[in-house]
Scaffold this active site. Structure first.
Site, PDB file in Angstrom:
ATOM      1  N   ARG A  26       0.815  -1.206   0.000  1.00 46.81           N
ATOM      2  CA  ARG A  26       0.000   0.000   0.000  1.00 46.81           C
ATOM      3  C   ARG A  26       0.854   1.264   0.000  1.00 46.81           C
ATOM      4  O   ARG A  26       0.420   2.323  -0.448  1.00 46.81           O
ATOM      5  CB  ARG A  26      -0.920   0.007   1.222  1.00 46.81           C
ATOM      6  CG  ARG A  26      -1.963   1.128   1.191  1.00 46.81           C
ATOM      7  CD  ARG A  26      -2.795   1.148   2.457  1.00 46.81           C
ATOM      8  NE  ARG A  26      -1.996   1.529   3.601  1.00 46.81           N
ATOM      9  CZ  ARG A  26      -2.120   1.019   4.827  1.00 46.81           C
ATOM     10  NH1 ARG A  26      -3.014   0.073   5.062  1.00 46.81           N
ATOM     11  NH2 ARG A  26      -1.366   1.436   5.809  1.00 46.81           N
ATOM     12  N   TYR A  78      -9.249  22.110 -15.215  1.00 43.39           N
ATOM     13  CA  TYR A  78      -9.931  20.828 -15.365  1.00 43.39           C
ATOM     14  C   TYR A  78     -11.185  20.815 -14.488  1.00 43.39           C
ATOM     15  O   TYR A  78     -11.119  21.026 -13.283  1.00 43.39           O
ATOM     16  CB  TYR A  78      -9.003  19.683 -14.999  1.00 43.39           C
ATOM     17  CG  TYR A  78      -9.700  18.359 -14.884  1.00 43.39           C
ATOM     18  CD1 TYR A  78     -10.470  17.863 -15.944  1.00 43.39           C
ATOM     19  CD2 TYR A  78      -9.629  17.609 -13.724  1.00 43.39           C
ATOM     20  CE1 TYR A  78     -11.143  16.664 -15.839  1.00 43.39           C
ATOM     21  CE2 TYR A  78     -10.296  16.396 -13.611  1.00 43.39           C
ATOM     22  CZ  TYR A  78     -11.051  15.930 -14.665  1.00 43.39           C
ATOM     23  OH  TYR A  78     -11.726  14.743 -14.557  1.00 43.39           O
ATOM     24  N   ASP A 151      -0.511  22.124 -12.677  1.00 45.93           N
ATOM     25  CA  ASP A 151      -1.070  21.028 -13.459  1.00 45.93           C
ATOM     26  C   ASP A 151      -0.564  21.203 -14.883  1.00 45.93           C
ATOM     27  O   ASP A 151      -0.993  22.098 -15.613  1.00 45.93           O
ATOM     28  CB  ASP A 151      -2.598  21.066 -13.410  1.00 45.93           C
ATOM     29  CG  ASP A 151      -3.239  19.937 -14.208  1.00 45.93           C
ATOM     30  OD1 ASP A 151      -2.547  19.300 -15.033  1.00 45.93           O
ATOM     31  OD2 ASP A 151      -4.451  19.705 -14.033  1.00 45.93           O
ATOM     32  N   LYS A 176      -3.260  10.592 -19.419  1.00 52.77           N
ATOM     33  CA  LYS A 176      -3.290  11.289 -20.700  1.00 52.77           C
ATOM     34  C   LYS A 176      -2.055  10.954 -21.536  1.00 52.77           C
ATOM     35  O   LYS A 176      -1.747   9.796 -21.719  1.00 52.77           O
ATOM     36  CB  LYS A 176      -3.458  12.780 -20.450  1.00 52.77           C
ATOM     37  CG  LYS A 176      -4.596  13.129 -19.477  1.00 52.77           C
ATOM     38  CD  LYS A 176      -5.938  12.547 -19.876  1.00 52.77           C
ATOM     39  CE  LYS A 176      -7.121  13.107 -19.099  1.00 52.77           C
ATOM     40  NZ  LYS A 176      -7.169  12.760 -17.676  1.00 52.77           N
TER      41      LYS A 176
END
Length: 360
Positions: A26, A78, A151, A176
């Site tokens: 994890r 976004y 971003d 992307k």
């Protein structure tokens, strides 16, 4: 080919230490580390962390803030993250001002001395492809004692390295163009310094279990091997389309930072390299109905969300984003793939004419 490590737990040494460097899946994974090292090199970063999605990566940055902190974010960004900030900001007890970040003075005016801890920008800004001056905003942000996060999904490290321009953290939706094959959901953060904030983000990822899975990291590594080749082809195709669509009788505007008439062209020329990216938007003569009809009439372009894949995608964003969107209703967002630009233009051309004639 590097091996795929799928182990979720690891043996302790007789003294209960972990000399292998791993304890539990994890928090860490060898395949994930391999991909992170490549992404850190691409951004010339001190470190990189992979998350299960771009949203998880972005959310970790905001959740590392303290209650009462003030954030500045773009008005054009976004939409999924913008909605999340509106919803979760109050629960996190952080206040957020949304401003037009293409003008650095707007950020300076929004600074709250002693309270502003994070400035978040997106450049180019989805879906209008606005350009923010990273270096100028970094100077303003640091003077205020805050951190700058960028971003850079639409630019990718192939076109912009925000850390080299003064940013503290850069985020990508690796779903992307970094992956580029529409088969992996992933997000990445890269940092200029592994400071206390970065360590807090590491702890958040481990606590949430937000790490990327090893198989997805393996696929991302596969894609990164062709990343510069794909990015070159996609940027070249976008530039051809932007130029040819600018003169189309059924297109009222082309939004693409590589065009000399784009308001952010000068800044984009200064901070981008190897072209201006793979994304552009067009505004269709005839308004919303004509835009939707155009998207309905394409044959080669795919009507789908997301961006950056090897296939070209078209989407009417206002329909997706709803009534509070800053996106004009006549806008179509285009993600240029690796198909022949002439074929892509011809398909858009016939769709625009069919929509204009009412033959959809």
């Amino acid at each position: 080919m590097p091996p795929l490590h799928v182990s979720t737990t690891f043996l302790r040494d007789p003294d209960n230490a972990y000399s292998s460097g791993f304890s539990y899946g994890r928090a860490d994974n060898a395949t994930v580390r391999e991909a992170e090292s490549v992404l850190a090199m691409l951004e010339d970063a001190a470190g990189a962390l992979l998350f299960g999605s771009g949203m998880a990566a972005a959310a970790a940055v905001f959740c590392a803030l303290e209650p009462g902190d003030h954030v500045i974010a773009p008005r054009v960004m976004y939409w999924g993250l913008r909605c999340w900030l509106h919803q979760e900001g109050p629960r996190l007890q952080i206040s957020i001002d949304f401003v037009d970040t293409e003008t650095p003075e707007n950020i300076w005016n929004a600074i709250r001395p002693g309270e502003t801890k994070l400035v978040w920008i997106e450049t180019p800004g989805n879906p209008l492809w606005t350009i923010a001056d990273i270096a100028a905003i970094a100077e303003i942000t640091h003077e205020a004692g805050a951190r700058l996060a960028v971003d850079s999904t639409a630019a990718s490290p192939f076109h912009t390295q925000p850390l080299a321009l003064g940013a503290d953290i850069v985020m990508h939706s690796a779903t992307k163009i970094l992956n580029g094959h529409s088969d992996v959901i992933a997000g990445v953060l890269a940092c200029a310094n592994t400071d206390a904030t970065w360590k807090r983000i590491i702890a958040i990822r481990a606590g949430w279990g937000a790490i990327l899975g090893p198989f997805e990291a393996y696929l991302l590594m596969r894609s990164l091997r062709t990343f510069p080749l794909r990015a070159t082809a996609q940027a070249a195709g976008a530039a051809v389309l932007a130029d040819r669509l600018s003169g189309h009788p059924h297109v009222s505007a082309v939004l693409y930072p590589g065009l000399p008439n784009h308001p952010g062209h000068a800044v984009a020329t200064r901070q981008m390299r190897n072209g201006f990216g793979f994304m552009l938007s067009i505004r269709v003569v005839g308004g919303e109905a004509a835009a939707i009809a155009t998207a309905a009439a394409v044959r080669l372009w795919k009507r789908a969300t997301s961006l950056g894949g090897v296939e070209s995608l078209i989407e009417h964003r206002a329909s997706v984003e709803g009534p509070d969107t800053p996106c004009p209703p006549d806008l179509l967002r285009l993600s240029t793939g690796i198909e022949d630009p002439d074929d892509l233009f011809d398909d858009l051309d016939q769709a625009l004419w069919a929509a204009h004639a009412g033959n959809v």
